[in-house]
Write a protein that holds these residues in place. Sequence first.
Motif, PDB file in Angstrom:
ATOM      1  N   LYS A 203       0.816  -1.218   0.000  1.00 16.96           N
ATOM      2  CA  LYS A 203       0.000   0.000   0.000  1.00 16.96           C
ATOM      3  C   LYS A 203       0.847   1.265   0.000  1.00 16.96           C
ATOM      4  O   LYS A 203       0.310   2.376  -0.049  1.00 16.96           O
ATOM      5  N   ASP A 222      -4.274   3.956   2.369  1.00 18.22           N
ATOM      6  CA  ASP A 222      -5.018   3.218   3.391  1.00 18.22           C
ATOM      7  C   ASP A 222      -6.361   2.713   2.897  1.00 18.22           C
ATOM      8  O   ASP A 222      -6.938   1.793   3.492  1.00 18.22           O
ATOM      9  N   CYS A 224      -6.853   1.081   0.277  1.00 16.86           N
ATOM     10  CA  CYS A 224      -6.664  -0.189  -0.424  1.00 16.86           C
ATOM     11  C   CYS A 224      -6.628  -1.331   0.589  1.00 16.86           C
ATOM     12  O   CYS A 224      -5.856  -1.280   1.559  1.00 16.86           O
ATOM     13  N   SER A 225      -7.425  -2.358   0.368  1.00 16.27           N
ATOM     14  CA  SER A 225      -7.370  -3.521   1.252  1.00 16.27           C
ATOM     15  C   SER A 225      -6.197  -4.421   0.911  1.00 16.27           C
ATOM     16  O   SER A 225      -5.624  -5.078   1.773  1.00 16.27           O
ATOM     17  N   GLY A 226      -5.835  -4.446  -0.366  1.00 15.58           N
ATOM     18  CA  GLY A 226      -4.652  -5.179  -0.809  1.00 15.58           C
ATOM     19  C   GLY A 226      -3.641  -4.217  -1.378  1.00 15.58           C
ATOM     20  O   GLY A 226      -3.767  -3.001  -1.251  1.00 15.58           O
ATOM     21  N   CYS A 248      -6.289  -0.530  -7.184  1.00 15.76           N
ATOM     22  CA  CYS A 248      -6.386  -1.526  -6.124  1.00 15.76           C
ATOM     23  C   CYS A 248      -7.872  -1.822  -5.896  1.00 15.76           C
ATOM     24  O   CYS A 248      -8.721  -0.952  -6.096  1.00 15.76           O
ATOM     25  N   ASP A 249      -8.183  -3.040  -5.536  1.00 15.36           N
ATOM     26  CA  ASP A 249      -9.556  -3.402  -5.140  1.00 15.36           C
ATOM     27  C   ASP A 249     -10.610  -2.981  -6.166  1.00 15.36           C
ATOM     28  O   ASP A 249     -11.654  -2.428  -5.822  1.00 15.36           O
TER      29      ASP A 249
END
Length: 465
Positions: A203, A222, A224-226, A248-249
């Motif tokens: 991240k 922050d 982004c979960s991955g 991301c995501d």
Amino acid sequence: MRIGVAATILVSSSFLAACSDGGSSAGDGRTGGTAESGGAAGTGAAGATGTGGTAGAGGTAGAGGTAGAGGTAGAGGMGPGEPIDLCAGLVQDKEARPMTELAKPALGEAVTDAEFGTTIRRITAVAPDGGNAPVIKPMYSTISAWNADESRLILFSVAAGEHQLYDGKTYRLIKALDISPADIEQVYWHTSHPDILFYVDGKDFIRYHVGAGTKEVVTTFDFCSGGASAGSDPLFMSWDSNRIGLTCDEQVFIYDIGQNTVLARKELDENPAQVAPSGTLAFLSDSGGVTDPRLNVVRTLDLLEPYGHASLSMVNGHDTWNGAVYDPGPGGNADIGLLVTWDLAEGTSKVIIGPETGWPYPPTGHISGMAYKQPGWVLVSSIGDAAGAGVLDMENLIADTSTGKVCRIGRHRSWGKENTNLGEPYWAEPHSVPSPSGTRAVFGSDWGNGDTVDTYVIELPSYKP
């Protein structure tokens, strides 16, 4: 279309569909921008988060790239070099010049291409290992191999799974870089600070000081979960090294380093918008959409395969898409060629290297607009027939997309996916990249279907060591 496996992986079949050959009319089965897995990024490095810089166009230049939001130059701060006719002293015809035998040079040795008169120097020597990884080559055509002043050069060692730093002029190996980007080619030299490069690690958006080998976390995404990445179709950053398109995501976003802020974020089922050189436009390679910095689509280019091999550049202050086009667009645009240029601001196109301008129907090729100090000059590497008998067979060319001037700068002699001696023949694609000044070109070659791939540099007559 990328080298695109995780930098920690030696070879994976995941990238094969993403780097397709030629066009549908050529009968070579383009697959349409299949995404690569990219692999998992490593953990972020410790470091102070950038403070954000000023909010002007491009941000105020940081002092050496230390405290500000990346130390990026303001819009245009990189500045083009003095205009150079990169074609001076080079072959500019369209005649067949059948390839003659040329012994593979030893490490550090320079040879002359008999047909085109240019100097080709071998700068690596990989030992055969009987496997699929005896390869050292440039990261990819759309990513600058040299730093801003051409004093350093990055190549990727497949066997070692590492990015290697070389002296940009003597070509001496300096060290392996301690970096873990989202994918092999997602490493971005700063266009005005020779010691700085950027990449995404998980991240974290990282500013890396090459000489000291130190990392700073400029910001953490922050939301982004991955891990974040530039997707499977990265085309570089803005030419002031201030803006980049990421994903991301299942969401895409544009990050501004100078303001230390995400300018826009949208859910889109495609690769992220690749920020154009000016930073004021971006390109969606899956759909052909041109967006503003807020990710609003302002026009769509009439391309059947907008995900094809391409690179962004700039001509007369206008951002351009430069790529290989094999079939008419859905709306009927018939500009076909190995190099077709689209003006992103006006939505107009013209053929530079194609049947309309006296060249053959395009073979498989890769495009690089990384001569950012000579805006508008674009490097092309074509594969074609391995016998090298015809025009565009196994050639490197450089073209001025403003005037249409094209010169032929020497054969790379690499068989690409036709290689029969590598465990993974993809690595034999040359992926030629110009230096920022455009006076040199670096490429990978199996040197006639060999069992290793090494890196070579063409030094043009305009190159001054």
